[in-house]
Scaffold this motif. Sequence first.
Motif, PDB file in Angstrom:
ATOM      1  N   LYS A  12       1.161  -1.164   0.022  1.00 24.76           N
ATOM      2  CA  LYS A  12      -0.081   0.501   0.095  1.00 24.76           C
ATOM      3  C   LYS A  12       0.904   0.909  -0.002  1.00 24.76           C
ATOM      4  CE  LYS A  12      -3.790   2.161   2.822  1.00 24.76           C
ATOM      5  NZ  LYS A  12      -4.697   2.063   3.482  1.00 24.76           N
ATOM      6  N   ILE A  13       0.683   2.090  -1.061  1.00 25.88           N
ATOM      7  CA  ILE A  13       1.338   3.251  -1.082  1.00 25.88           C
ATOM      8  C   ILE A  13       0.684   4.320  -0.292  1.00 25.88           C
ATOM      9  CG2 ILE A  13       2.298   5.687  -2.274  1.00 25.88           C
ATOM     10  CD1 ILE A  13       3.622   2.832  -2.647  1.00 25.88           C
ATOM     11  N   THR A  14       1.200   4.988   0.641  1.00 23.10           N
ATOM     12  CA  THR A  14       0.869   5.358   1.864  1.00 23.10           C
ATOM     13  C   THR A  14       1.251   7.215   1.748  1.00 23.10           C
ATOM     14  OG1 THR A  14       2.254   4.903   3.792  1.00 23.10           O
ATOM     15  CG2 THR A  14      -0.196   4.121   2.921  1.00 23.10           C
ATOM     16  N   ASP A  15       2.501   7.298   1.735  1.00 28.62           N
ATOM     17  CA  ASP A  15       3.742   8.346   1.216  1.00 28.62           C
ATOM     18  C   ASP A  15       2.880   9.477  -0.278  1.00 28.62           C
ATOM     19  OD1 ASP A  15       6.613  10.096   0.250  1.00 28.62           O
ATOM     20  OD2 ASP A  15       5.493   9.849   2.238  1.00 28.62           O
ATOM     21  N   GLY A  16       2.454  10.445   0.024  1.00 31.12           N
ATOM     22  CA  GLY A  16       2.273  12.038  -0.417  1.00 31.12           C
ATOM     23  C   GLY A  16       3.139  12.364  -1.670  1.00 31.12           C
ATOM     24  N   GLN A  17       5.134  12.460  -1.416  1.00 32.53           N
ATOM     25  CA  GLN A  17       5.668  12.246  -2.192  1.00 32.53           C
ATOM     26  C   GLN A  17       5.793  10.710  -3.136  1.00 32.53           C
ATOM     27  OE1 GLN A  17       8.812  13.191   0.170  1.00 32.53           O
ATOM     28  NE2 GLN A  17       8.639  15.302  -0.588  1.00 32.53           N
ATOM     29  N   THR A  18       5.331   9.679  -2.356  1.00 35.86           N
ATOM     30  CA  THR A  18       5.742   8.824  -4.063  1.00 35.86           C
ATOM     31  C   THR A  18       4.172   8.257  -4.304  1.00 35.86           C
ATOM     32  OG1 THR A  18       6.387   6.944  -1.469  1.00 35.86           O
ATOM     33  CG2 THR A  18       5.463   6.120  -3.610  1.00 35.86           C
ATOM     34  N   ARG A  19       3.391   8.656  -4.298  1.00 28.58           N
ATOM     35  CA  ARG A  19       1.783   9.294  -4.721  1.00 28.58           C
ATOM     36  C   ARG A  19       2.304   9.818  -6.811  1.00 28.58           C
ATOM     37  NH1 ARG A  19      -1.403   8.276  -0.044  1.00 28.58           N
ATOM     38  NH2 ARG A  19      -1.095  11.097  -0.138  1.00 28.58           N
ATOM     39  N   ALA A  20       2.592  11.485  -5.443  1.00 25.96           N
ATOM     40  CA  ALA A  20       3.203  12.393  -5.996  1.00 25.96           C
ATOM     41  C   ALA A  20       4.452  11.702  -7.885  1.00 25.96           C
ATOM     42  CB  ALA A  20       3.640  13.320  -5.987  1.00 25.96           C
ATOM     43  N   GLY A  21       5.243  10.986  -7.436  1.00 28.35           N
ATOM     44  CA  GLY A  21       6.507  10.387  -7.993  1.00 28.35           C
ATOM     45  C   GLY A  21       5.147   9.206  -9.028  1.00 28.35           C
ATOM     46  N   GLY A  71       9.960  -0.064  -9.218  1.00 31.50           N
ATOM     47  CA  GLY A  71      11.364   1.158  -8.629  1.00 31.50           C
ATOM     48  C   GLY A  71      10.908   1.991  -7.818  1.00 31.50           C
ATOM     49  N   ILE A  72       9.341   2.810  -8.124  1.00 31.18           N
ATOM     50  CA  ILE A  72       9.461   3.280  -7.150  1.00 31.18           C
ATOM     51  C   ILE A  72       8.416   2.108  -6.170  1.00 31.18           C
ATOM     52  CG2 ILE A  72       7.385   5.326  -6.080  1.00 31.18           C
ATOM     53  CD1 ILE A  72       8.565   7.064  -9.005  1.00 31.18           C
ATOM     54  N   TYR A  73       7.797   1.661  -6.916  1.00 28.01           N
ATOM     55  CA  TYR A  73       6.313   1.440  -6.112  1.00 28.01           C
ATOM     56  C   TYR A  73       7.359   0.445  -5.050  1.00 28.01           C
ATOM     57  CZ  TYR A  73       2.196  -1.167  -5.943  1.00 28.01           C
ATOM     58  OH  TYR A  73       1.339  -1.751  -5.287  1.00 28.01           O
ATOM     59  N   LEU A  74       7.993  -0.435  -5.340  1.00 27.21           N
ATOM     60  CA  LEU A  74       8.302  -1.480  -4.778  1.00 27.21           C
ATOM     61  C   LEU A  74       9.670  -1.323  -3.156  1.00 27.21           C
ATOM     62  CD1 LEU A  74       8.779  -4.599  -7.638  1.00 27.21           C
ATOM     63  CD2 LEU A  74       7.057  -4.436  -5.447  1.00 27.21           C
ATOM     64  N   GLY A  75      10.134  -0.267  -4.428  1.00 32.11           N
ATOM     65  CA  GLY A  75      11.429   0.473  -4.039  1.00 32.11           C
ATOM     66  C   GLY A  75      10.197   0.551  -1.945  1.00 32.11           C
ATOM     67  N   ASN A  76       9.623   1.349  -2.290  1.00 33.86           N
ATOM     68  CA  ASN A  76       9.352   1.676  -0.597  1.00 33.86           C
ATOM     69  C   ASN A  76       7.902   0.403  -0.139  1.00 33.86           C
ATOM     70  OD1 ASN A  76       8.610   5.235  -0.685  1.00 33.86           O
ATOM     71  ND2 ASN A  76       8.618   4.284  -2.927  1.00 33.86           N
ATOM     72  N   ILE A  77       8.263  -0.613  -0.271  1.00 34.30           N
ATOM     73  CA  ILE A  77       8.120  -1.422   0.529  1.00 34.30           C
ATOM     74  C   ILE A  77       8.381  -1.570   1.145  1.00 34.30           C
ATOM     75  CG2 ILE A  77       7.204  -3.667   0.817  1.00 34.30           C
ATOM     76  CD1 ILE A  77       7.272  -4.920  -2.863  1.00 34.30           C
ATOM     77  N   PRO A  78       7.577  -1.826   3.238  1.00 32.86           N
ATOM     78  CA  PRO A  78       8.711  -1.394   4.233  1.00 32.86           C
ATOM     79  C   PRO A  78       9.362  -2.714   4.849  1.00 32.86           C
ATOM     80  CG  PRO A  78       6.620  -1.585   4.827  1.00 32.86           C
ATOM     81  CD  PRO A  78       5.986  -1.621   3.480  1.00 32.86           C
ATOM     82  N   ILE A 159      13.057   9.008  -9.476  1.00 35.00           N
ATOM     83  CA  ILE A 159      12.280  10.214 -10.453  1.00 35.00           C
ATOM     84  C   ILE A 159      13.109  11.166 -11.767  1.00 35.00           C
ATOM     85  CG2 ILE A 159      10.392  12.294 -10.505  1.00 35.00           C
ATOM     86  CD1 ILE A 159      10.198  10.138  -8.096  1.00 35.00           C
ATOM     87  N   ILE A 160      13.843  11.531 -10.103  1.00 35.83           N
ATOM     88  CA  ILE A 160      14.987  12.476 -11.386  1.00 35.83           C
ATOM     89  C   ILE A 160      15.719  12.152 -12.405  1.00 35.83           C
ATOM     90  CG2 ILE A 160      17.608  14.379 -10.905  1.00 35.83           C
ATOM     91  CD1 ILE A 160      16.616  14.250  -7.825  1.00 35.83           C
ATOM     92  N   ALA A 161      16.580  10.496 -12.178  1.00 30.97           N
ATOM     93  CA  ALA A 161      16.885   9.795 -13.295  1.00 30.97           C
ATOM     94  C   ALA A 161      16.314  10.045 -14.747  1.00 30.97           C
ATOM     95  CB  ALA A 161      17.528   9.048 -13.094  1.00 30.97           C
ATOM     96  N   ASN A 162      15.028   9.628 -14.384  1.00 26.73           N
ATOM     97  CA  ASN A 162      13.693  10.057 -15.575  1.00 26.73           C
ATOM     98  C   ASN A 162      12.817  11.191 -16.059  1.00 26.73           C
ATOM     99  OD1 ASN A 162      12.061   7.864 -17.002  1.00 26.73           O
ATOM    100  ND2 ASN A 162       9.574   8.371 -16.137  1.00 26.73           N
ATOM    101  N   ALA A 163      13.340  12.589 -15.388  1.00 25.51           N
ATOM    102  CA  ALA A 163      13.590  13.404 -15.656  1.00 25.51           C
ATOM    103  C   ALA A 163      13.760  13.739 -16.424  1.00 25.51           C
ATOM    104  CB  ALA A 163      13.458  14.445 -14.531  1.00 25.51           C
ATOM    105  N   TRP A 164      15.344  13.217 -16.712  1.00 21.78           N
ATOM    106  CA  TRP A 164      16.668  13.533 -17.640  1.00 21.78           C
ATOM    107  C   TRP A 164      16.320  13.040 -18.606  1.00 21.78           C
ATOM    108  CZ3 TRP A 164      19.707  17.447 -17.724  1.00 21.78           C
ATOM    109  CH2 TRP A 164      19.718  19.013 -16.391  1.00 21.78           C
TER     110      TRP A 164
END
Length: 216
Positions: A12-21, A71-78, A159-164
């Motif tokens: 479950k994604i609960t962090d606001g910054q993660t959702r924004a990413g 990467g974002i989704y799985l990387g934020n697993i507790p 995310i920064i890498a993806n921006a580049w």
Amino acid sequence: MSLHHFSKEHLKITDGQTRAGLKITFIGLFVNVILVVLKLIVGIVGRSRALIADGVHSFADFLTDVITSLGIYLGNIPADECHHYGHKKIETVSEAIMGAVLICVGGGLSFDAGRAIYYNDLTMPHGITILVALASFMVKEILYHATIKVGRQAGSNVIIANAWHHRSDALSSLAVLIGLLVVYFVPSVKFIDTLLGFVVGALIIGIGWRLAWDAL
């Protein structure tokens, strides 16, 4: 613990910054799908190797958007009993995969363009390719600024890498745009279109190498 052992609560994604990413990444993914189809079709019909190369570059961005999302989704697993410090290294692995993908794609494009130049297999692009290259540059530059803002706020290298990646696509579209304009007004230098296909390929290789090396 294997991935299929994670509960819904773990994922479950609960962090606001993660959702924004995730949100900005999915927006980029959708935009890249449109650009890939548009640039490849117009590039083929309009006989522009540079625009086709740019379309393949956008396709690479599409792949990296998918990898970034995972990467974002799985990387934020507790953290759990098997991974006491969490799963953030998944983001680093995702970044390395992005780099490898870009190196392969860029190598293929440069090889094809180099072969065309060697055998003098040159084509004269149609005017419609100019409009597509202009639209691609504008859209990707806007997407770069939006994505890097979210990446910095979230403190996420992936995310920064993806921006580049978006910025590199914008710059390659700008180079293609300039080249197409030159060829359109000076048809005798039509080799520039194929040469730009080679340059875009080399640019992609360089970006991929930097990302893969940093991740490693």
